[in-house]
Enzyme design. Structure first.
Site, mmCIF file in Angstrom:
data_model
loop_
_atom_site.group_PDB
_atom_site.id
_atom_site.type_symbol
_atom_site.label_atom_id
_atom_site.label_comp_id
_atom_site.label_asym_id
_atom_site.label_seq_id
_atom_site.Cartn_x
_atom_site.Cartn_y
_atom_site.Cartn_z
ATOM 1 C CE LYS A 1 27.660 -32.595 139.349
ATOM 2 N NZ LYS A 1 29.039 -32.993 139.620
HETATM 3 C C1 LIG Z 1 25.679 -38.245 140.522
HETATM 4 C C2 LIG Z 1 26.377 -37.389 141.536
HETATM 5 N N1 LIG Z 1 25.911 -37.334 142.792
HETATM 6 C C3 LIG Z 1 26.489 -36.574 143.728
HETATM 7 C C4 LIG Z 1 27.598 -35.837 143.463
HETATM 8 C C5 LIG Z 1 28.224 -35.025 144.553
HETATM 9 O O1 LIG Z 1 28.079 -33.665 144.339
HETATM 10 P P1 LIG Z 1 28.889 -32.614 145.231
HETATM 11 O O2 LIG Z 1 30.285 -32.550 144.690
HETATM 12 O O3 LIG Z 1 28.146 -31.327 145.049
HETATM 13 O O4 LIG Z 1 28.849 -33.090 146.618
HETATM 14 C C6 LIG Z 1 28.133 -35.846 142.171
HETATM 15 C C7 LIG Z 1 29.329 -35.045 141.880
HETATM 16 O O5 LIG Z 1 30.027 -35.167 140.950
HETATM 17 C C8 LIG Z 1 27.512 -36.647 141.182
HETATM 18 O O6 LIG Z 1 27.991 -36.707 139.936
#
Ligand SMILES: Cc1ncc(COP(=O)(O)O)c(C=O)c1O
Length: 386
Positions: free
Chosen positions: A184
């Site tokens: 990210k």
């Molecule tokens: C649009 C979106 N929401 C939520 C997430 C979840 O993030 P995390 O891996 O920090 O839980 C991601 C992860 O790739 C994502 O792309």
């Protein structure tokens, strides 16, 4: 041709992050503590939000946010199919139903008019996702939410630092959830942050993110702390470690510089890929406001002479790492079977899915890397025309 494989994504970590982690390890305090509190404070200042709670993923942030607004069994939450499973899975975790509203064909952000059509008496919240780092139409979504008395929770996993009409994402609605996953814009390896201006939501999420234990439970191994605590609810284990926060503190300070670099890469892609028949560039409303987490092109198989899957294979054969964001949720077996969904139920998401390719875009890429990606795409297009 490029000799070494260019990964689709990679973090940019410096001596500042390394030094802070080492200091954390030497301090002997590894889990949630002063560094996490500092990261939360600096995040509040960065975004301009009243409350920020550091958690161990955006998934955790979304789960806490939905729980805090009262989503429970039998409820519905309207979201987009053009997202990662985490967005919808947390709705399922609470015994509620994700109701998908189709995306717009250009930005691939959820269409506010489609959200409105999906609202029923069971709807409990609206969950937009800022696809690729470009803000959704938050004025229109806010208007729908107000008209129906619904809270808005934003999935801003891609959207730091994203602006909408001059304001940073994180200041626009009830609760906003960020991701610090390894790929990210700001990373802590794994991690997330949930921000809100609402005292009651902040209190509930703080309680639930650490076992439902009474206030400041993390202090119980310090001299100021006490062994005594009360369990007020069956909470989750979603706190961030100080080791992760140590990385995040410095990543956040570099966030705008990283963003400038990704914007520059997006501009180079736009210039280098413009006018290739069969390749459509991302539709962007405000280039500087876009967070540029992803650069998603669309391949028109008939015009290009190569379909999306073959196009990806040819890029990988040229040592360029790419990805697809996203396989829409409604075509995955779980959601498809549980809710009897057909690909054509969400025609914009489905049509986009067959065409989309995410090109690498991250601060660590050199100008040469960017040039290699552009040349590889041009090369594939030229070969396909022969
Ligand atoms: C649009 C979106 N929401 C939520 C997430 C979840 O993030 P995390 O891996 O920090 O839980 C991601 C992860 O790739 C994502 O792309």
């Amino acid at each position: 041709m490029r000799q070494e494989f260019l990964p689709f994504a990679a973090p940019l970590l410096g001596d500042e992050e390394i030094g802070e982690v080492v200091e954390c390890l030497r301090s002997g305090w590894l889990t949630t503590g002063h560094k996490t509190k500092q990261f939360e404070r600096e995040f509040c200042e960065f975004i301009g939000a009243k409350h920020a709670l550091a958690v161990n993923s955006c998934t955790a942030a979304l789960h806490l946010a939905l729980e805090a607004v009262g989503v429970g069994p039998g409820d519905e939450v309207v979201t987009t199919p053009m997202t990662f499973t985490a967005t919808a899975a947390v709705i399922e975790h609470l015994g509620a139903r994700p109701v998908f509203a189709d995306c717009e064909p250009g930005t691939l952000n959820v269409d506010p008019a489609a959200i409105e059509r999906r609202i029923t008496p069971r709807t409990k919240a609206i969950l937009p996702v800022h696809f690729a780092g470009q803000a959704c139409d938050m004025d229109a979504i806010g208007a729908v939410a107000r008209a129906h008395g619904l809270p808005v929770i934003e999935d801003a996993a891609h959207a730091i630092p994203t602006r909408y009409r001059g304001r940073l994402v994180g200041t626009l609605s009830d609760i906003t959830c960020f991701s610090f996953y390894a790929t990210k814009n700001v990373t802590t390896g794994e991690g997330g942050m949930v921000v809100t201006d609402r005292e009651d939501y902040a209190e509930r999420m703080k309680l639930m993110h650490l076992h439902g234990m009474s206030r400041d439970a993390w202090k119980r191994y310090t001299q100021q702390g006490s062994w005594s605590y009360e369990i007020l609810a069956p909470g989750f284990k979603y706190n961030l470690t100080d080791i992760a926060a140590a990385i995040g503190i410095h990543q956040l300070r570099k966030c705008h510089a990283f963003h400038r670099r990704r914007l520059h890469i997006a501009n180079q892609y736009d210039a280098g890929l413009a006018g290739i028949p069969g390749i459509a560039l991302p539709q962007v409303e405000d280039r500087e406001a876009h967070g540029w987490h992803l650069y998603v092109i669309q391949v028109d198989a008939a015009q290009l002479g190569v379909d999306r899957n073959a196009f990806i294979e040819r890029l990988v054969a040229r040592n360029i790492g790419v990805s697809v964001h996203f396989i829409p949720l409604h075509v995955h077996p779980y959601y498809r079977e549980r809710y009897a969904l057909q690909p054509g139920d969400y025609p914009n998401a489905w049509a986009a899915y067959e065409r989309i390719v995410s090109l690498p875009i991250y601060a660590k890429m050199s100008d040469e890397d960017v040039r290699h990606v552009i040349e590889a795409v041009q090369d594939i297009a030229r070969e396909a025309r022969r």
